[in-house]
Design an enzyme around this catalytic site. Structure first.
Site, mmCIF file in Angstrom:
data_model
loop_
_atom_site.group_PDB
_atom_site.id
_atom_site.type_symbol
_atom_site.label_atom_id
_atom_site.label_comp_id
_atom_site.label_asym_id
_atom_site.label_seq_id
_atom_site.Cartn_x
_atom_site.Cartn_y
_atom_site.Cartn_z
ATOM 1 N N GLU A 35 0.867 -1.180 0.000
ATOM 2 C CA GLU A 35 0.000 0.000 0.000
ATOM 3 C C GLU A 35 0.904 1.230 0.000
ATOM 4 O O GLU A 35 1.808 1.326 0.841
ATOM 5 C CB GLU A 35 -0.904 0.014 1.229
ATOM 6 C CG GLU A 35 -1.867 1.195 1.234
ATOM 7 C CD GLU A 35 -2.793 1.233 2.434
ATOM 8 O OE1 GLU A 35 -3.567 2.206 2.540
ATOM 9 O OE2 GLU A 35 -2.737 0.301 3.264
ATOM 10 N N ARG A 259 5.855 -12.812 9.375
ATOM 11 C CA ARG A 259 6.498 -11.552 9.036
ATOM 12 C C ARG A 259 7.763 -11.385 9.876
ATOM 13 O O ARG A 259 7.989 -12.121 10.844
ATOM 14 C CB ARG A 259 5.544 -10.387 9.299
ATOM 15 C CG ARG A 259 5.177 -10.202 10.746
ATOM 16 C CD ARG A 259 4.184 -9.069 10.931
ATOM 17 N NE ARG A 259 3.799 -8.936 12.326
ATOM 18 C CZ ARG A 259 2.919 -8.042 12.762
ATOM 19 N NH1 ARG A 259 2.321 -7.240 11.890
ATOM 20 N NH2 ARG A 259 2.613 -7.976 14.043
ATOM 21 N N LYS A 269 4.093 0.891 10.289
ATOM 22 C CA LYS A 269 4.162 2.133 9.511
ATOM 23 C C LYS A 269 3.587 3.296 10.315
ATOM 24 O O LYS A 269 4.081 4.425 10.224
ATOM 25 C CB LYS A 269 3.383 1.985 8.202
ATOM 26 C CG LYS A 269 4.130 1.290 7.085
ATOM 27 C CD LYS A 269 3.289 1.353 5.813
ATOM 28 C CE LYS A 269 3.944 0.594 4.675
ATOM 29 N NZ LYS A 269 3.097 0.636 3.466
#
Length: 556
Positions: A35, A259, A269
């Site tokens: 994104e 992850r 983020k």
């Protein structure tokens, strides 16, 4: 000796089984779908290396697809930074695509679900919808709008697209099962209203698909064979499969891996954006940030990051990787590639009293003795006035001090053995000069003096020295797991940056290039900052020569 073959990770096992069966006609097509709402970090590097690496290994391809379905947080700046980072890591995508490329198709898919009685327009507020979904142990209850007719839903959804309603006034939901134990299947949202300018489609749309709806259908449109996500998407997979099944489109499959979680940093983020906005760091590419651009500016190489991602592997369970492994990988790479140079960060003058004043001697130093052939050499000017590190001299040295003090001898790197016989103080009692004699027959590579010394120190010829700013970067956080703290910012390391305004460097370093690694002998690995200029040289420390944090941890 035959090199042991590396075992397959579980995703490679899945792909090889698919290839054996001829699934997807023997194709392998992966995708990396960021994104564009921030800069990529080291966690994304793991996903990049995995997706592009699988494409390369199995003679397949990898698409870059920007998940640009939330125009509130997205920006073209992030798009460009993401592309730069992927290419810098050494990968190239087959196609550059955007979820917004598919907005017309996704809209039609939503219409198809409405026509099948599998989606409806809901006027409920976000709070009412959340309450109607029940709890993990209690089933949800339908809102009054779940029973709307297909015709009404088609009309209302069309009006949503035309901009008749305000943000949050209506949503489109899938009609699945309000009692399903998986909360993601309790009539999830498919579309919401956002009257916001989109960086690619402008004002064409005021409704945008939710990620869970856009994700699987975009994979299907591109005919992605292996859609690889992180573990938090496991509960989302049934919805991914449900949409593909009900729409009867290409059956892309989703697979999940753990992850990257790494000590002494945060990967969110949102938290990284806080650090930037609240001025704890300079920018997204601040060398203390775990962003790919920050690591690059700090001097990390693409090869070291790829090697790190290879070493940590691909797992099915979450774990915490020690940042020291990343630091090991960059040390290992720079030891083989970084050119050796000399720099003095805390200078004190050394005067060789028996060396001819005004004489300049050109000495030779290998660029990298660890590389085959040394990668050539450079000329180093030598005079009777040098800069050395202040801590290489002591007025009253202890017994095992193998540097300079009155009566002590050391070798000057690439040069001669010198013996200290005196020093000079200023009016405040601070030592400002060290006086030595040199041994003419002790020149490096030609030494016939027969003398043996235990210490070697670095130096810079004072008349030839260039000035530079040197930034000593350290870990941004004190705590091993700052993300677990109530306030992650409370564990920020106040000493994560030390700026030395006036260091002395070899004249050859005036031609240093950003992106090139240099080992400042005895001090660490450094690189020229990307925002440096010929009139103001700035060097960033990439990493120390040894793991200094291991000693700090032992002290605690």
């Amino acid at each position: 000796m035959i090199e042991e073959e590396k075992s397959l990770n579980f995703i490679e096992e899945i792909i090889e089984e698919d290839l054996r069966k001829g699934t997807h006609d023997g194709r392998v097509l992966t995708r990396f779908p960021p994104e564009p709402n921030g800069y990529l970090h080291i966690g994304h590097a793991k996903s990049i290396c995995l997706n592009f690496g699988l494409g390369q290994k199995y003679n397949g391809l990898t698409n870059l697809r920007f998940d640009d379905t939330n125009p509130v947080t997205e920006d073209a700046e992030y798009v460009e930074s993401i592309k730069r980072d992927i290419q810098w890591l050494g990968f190239q995508w087959a196609q550059e695509l955007y979820t917004s490329d598919y907005f017309d198709t996704l809209y039609q898919y939503a219409v198809d679900l409405i026509k099948k009685g599998l989606a409806y327009v809901d006027d409920s507020t976000a709070e009412e919808i959340a309450a109607s979904k029940g709890t993990p142990t209690e089933p949800g209850m339908p809102t009054p709008y779940r029973s709307r007719s297909v015709e009404d839903n088609l009309r209302l959804f069309q009006q949503m697209r035309e901009g008749k309603y305000k943000d949050g006034e209506k949503v489109l939901r899938a009609k699945i099962d309000l009692a399903n134990p998986n909360m993601h299947l309790r009539d999830p949202l498919l579309y919401r209203i956002r009257h916001v300018y989109h960086h690619r489609t402008g004002d064409k749309w005021c409704i945008y698909p939710m990620y869970d709806f856009a994700h699987g259908q975009s994979d299907s449109i591109e005919k992605i064979t292996h859609s690889i996500c992180t573990l938090e998407f496991i509960p989302h997979r049934p919805l991914y499969d449900w949409c593909i099944e009900k729409l009867e489109i290409f059956p892309s499959k989703q697979y999940e891996f753990a992850r990257l979680n790494m000590t002494y940093t945060v990967m969110s983020k949102r938290k990284l954006l806080q650090l930037v906005n609240e001025k704890f760091v300079e920018s997204w590419d601040d060398p203390r940030m775990p962003t790919i651009s920050g690591l690059r500016r700090r001097g990390y190489t693409a090869a070291s990051i790829r090697n790190f991602c290879d070493k940590i592997g691909v797992q099915k369970r979450e774990n915490m990787i020690d940042v020291s492994l990343l630091e090991f990988c960059i040390r290992e790479d720079l030891n083989k590639t970084a050119w050796r140079r000399m720099a003095v960060l805390d200078p004190i003058k050394l005067v060789i009293t028996n060396y001819p004043e005004g004489q300049v001697e050109e000495l030779t130093g290998e660029n990298n003795p660890e590389a085959e052939g040394g990668e050539g050499s450079r000329r180093i000017p030598f005079t009777n006035q040098l800069w050395i590190e202040r801590d290489d001299f002591m007025e009253e040295p202890p017994k095992k001090f193998f540097r300079l003090g009155v009566g002590l001898s050391v070798r000057l790197k690439h040069a001669y053995i010198v013996e200290c016989h005196d020093f000079v103080k200023d009016a405040d009692g601070k030592v400002i000069e060290v006086h030595c004699n040199y041994i003419p027959t002790s020149k490096s590579g030609e030494d016939t003096s027969g003398l043996k010394v235990k210490g070697t120190i670095h130096w810079i010829s004072a008349p030839h020295a260039k000035e530079a700013e040197v930034r000593l970067y350290d870990r941004l956080f004190h705590d091993e797991n700052p993300a677990a703290a109530d306030d992650f910012k409370s564990s920020i390391n106040p000493d994560s940056l030390q700026i030395i305004n006036k260091a002395y460097i070899e004249p050859d370093l005036a031609r240093a290039q950003a992106g090139k690694g240099y080992q400042f002998i005895r001090l660490g690995y450094f690189t020229l900052d990307t925002k440096s200029s010929p009139d103001h040289l700035v060097f960033n420390r990439t990493v120390t020569l040894k793991d200094s944090w291991a000693k700090e941890i032992k002290k605690r």
